[in-house]
Design a protein around this motif. Structure first.
Motif, PDB file in Angstrom:
ATOM      1  N   UNK A 114       1.700 100.960   9.028  1.00  0.00           N
ATOM      2  CA  UNK A 114       0.912 101.107  10.249  1.00  0.00           C
ATOM      3  C   UNK A 114      -0.215 100.068  10.292  1.00  0.00           C
ATOM      4  N   UNK A 115      -0.844  99.829   9.153  1.00  0.00           N
ATOM      5  CA  UNK A 115      -1.899  98.804   9.073  1.00  0.00           C
ATOM      6  C   UNK A 115      -1.340  97.424   9.392  1.00  0.00           C
ATOM      7  N   UNK A 116      -0.133  97.133   8.902  1.00  0.00           N
ATOM      8  CA  UNK A 116       0.475  95.822   9.108  1.00  0.00           C
ATOM      9  C   UNK A 116       0.707  95.541  10.593  1.00  0.00           C
ATOM     10  N   UNK A 117       0.837  96.590  11.401  1.00  0.00           N
ATOM     11  CA  UNK A 117       1.073  96.421  12.839  1.00  0.00           C
ATOM     12  C   UNK A 117      -0.222  96.242  13.625  1.00  0.00           C
ATOM     13  N   UNK A 118      -1.351  96.452  12.966  1.00  0.00           N
ATOM     14  CA  UNK A 118      -2.660  96.349  13.610  1.00  0.00           C
ATOM     15  C   UNK A 118      -2.946  94.888  13.983  1.00  0.00           C
ATOM     16  N   UNK A 159       2.256  93.041   3.205  1.00  0.00           N
ATOM     17  CA  UNK A 159       1.571  91.861   3.738  1.00  0.00           C
ATOM     18  C   UNK A 159       0.873  92.229   5.041  1.00  0.00           C
ATOM     19  N   UNK A 160      -0.352  91.769   5.177  1.00  0.00           N
ATOM     20  CA  UNK A 160      -1.132  91.989   6.391  1.00  0.00           C
ATOM     21  C   UNK A 160      -1.438  90.615   6.989  1.00  0.00           C
ATOM     22  N   UNK A 161      -0.807  90.282   8.119  1.00  0.00           N
ATOM     23  CA  UNK A 161      -0.971  88.969   8.733  1.00  0.00           C
ATOM     24  C   UNK A 161      -2.033  89.005   9.823  1.00  0.00           C
ATOM     25  N   UNK A 162      -2.504  87.831  10.205  1.00  0.00           N
ATOM     26  CA  UNK A 162      -3.569  87.735  11.225  1.00  0.00           C
ATOM     27  C   UNK A 162      -3.133  88.343  12.551  1.00  0.00           C
ATOM     28  N   UNK A 163      -1.895  88.125  12.913  1.00  0.00           N
ATOM     29  CA  UNK A 163      -1.458  88.594  14.232  1.00  0.00           C
ATOM     30  C   UNK A 163      -0.913  90.021  14.199  1.00  0.00           C
ATOM     31  N   UNK A 164      -0.779  90.619  13.030  1.00  0.00           N
ATOM     32  CA  UNK A 164      -0.130  91.920  12.919  1.00  0.00           C
ATOM     33  C   UNK A 164       1.384  91.706  12.886  1.00  0.00           C
TER      34      UNK A 164
END
Length: 127
Positions: free
Chosen positions: A48-52, A120-125
């Motif tokens: 869920x965080x990764x989609x933020x 992985x948490x990317x800048x764009x989600x």
């Protein structure tokens, strides 16, 4: 004309042995189920965080706060802030949650589950 032979089937003793074995595995399953249910809650909070949107630009303290807000909805009590680590990567962060759960089983025997998960948490989600 029917021939009366010896009856074949399970004796009471063998039935009790089977019952004890099945009971033991059910008992162990009841100890393991909450551990894996909690792990599933951790994984869903991480996904869920990764989609933020913009998650990769946030500071680790803010990301950790968002992570625990999502996790406490599911009543996780084994994951502590010290179990959550962040590594800088190109375009964001890699979130790693590494924790151990210990539950008493019988007498001085415990069941131990070790859980280690990364996201992985990317800048764009995530797309």
């Amino acid at each position: 004309m029917k021939h009366m032979g010896t009856q074949r089937g399970m004796t009471l003793t063998s039935f009790l042995v089977v019952l004890i074995v099945v009971g033991f595995f059910l008992y162990v399953g009841m100890k393991l189920f909450p551990m894996y249910q909690e792990y599933y809650a951790v994984r869903s909070a991480m996904k869920s965080l990764a989609k933020e949107p913009g998650i990769g630009d946030m500071q680790p303290a803010n990301i950790q706060s968002l992570f625990f807000k999502r996790l406490y909805i599911n009543y996780s009590d084994n994951v502590k802030p010290s179990n959550v680590k962040f590594d800088r990567k190109e375009g964001g962060w890699t979130l790693r949650v590494n924790y151990e759960v210990r539950r008493p089983l019988i007498g001085n025997l415990d069941v131990v589950g070790k859980f280690d998960s990364t996201q992985d948490l990317n800048r764009r989600g995530a797309e």
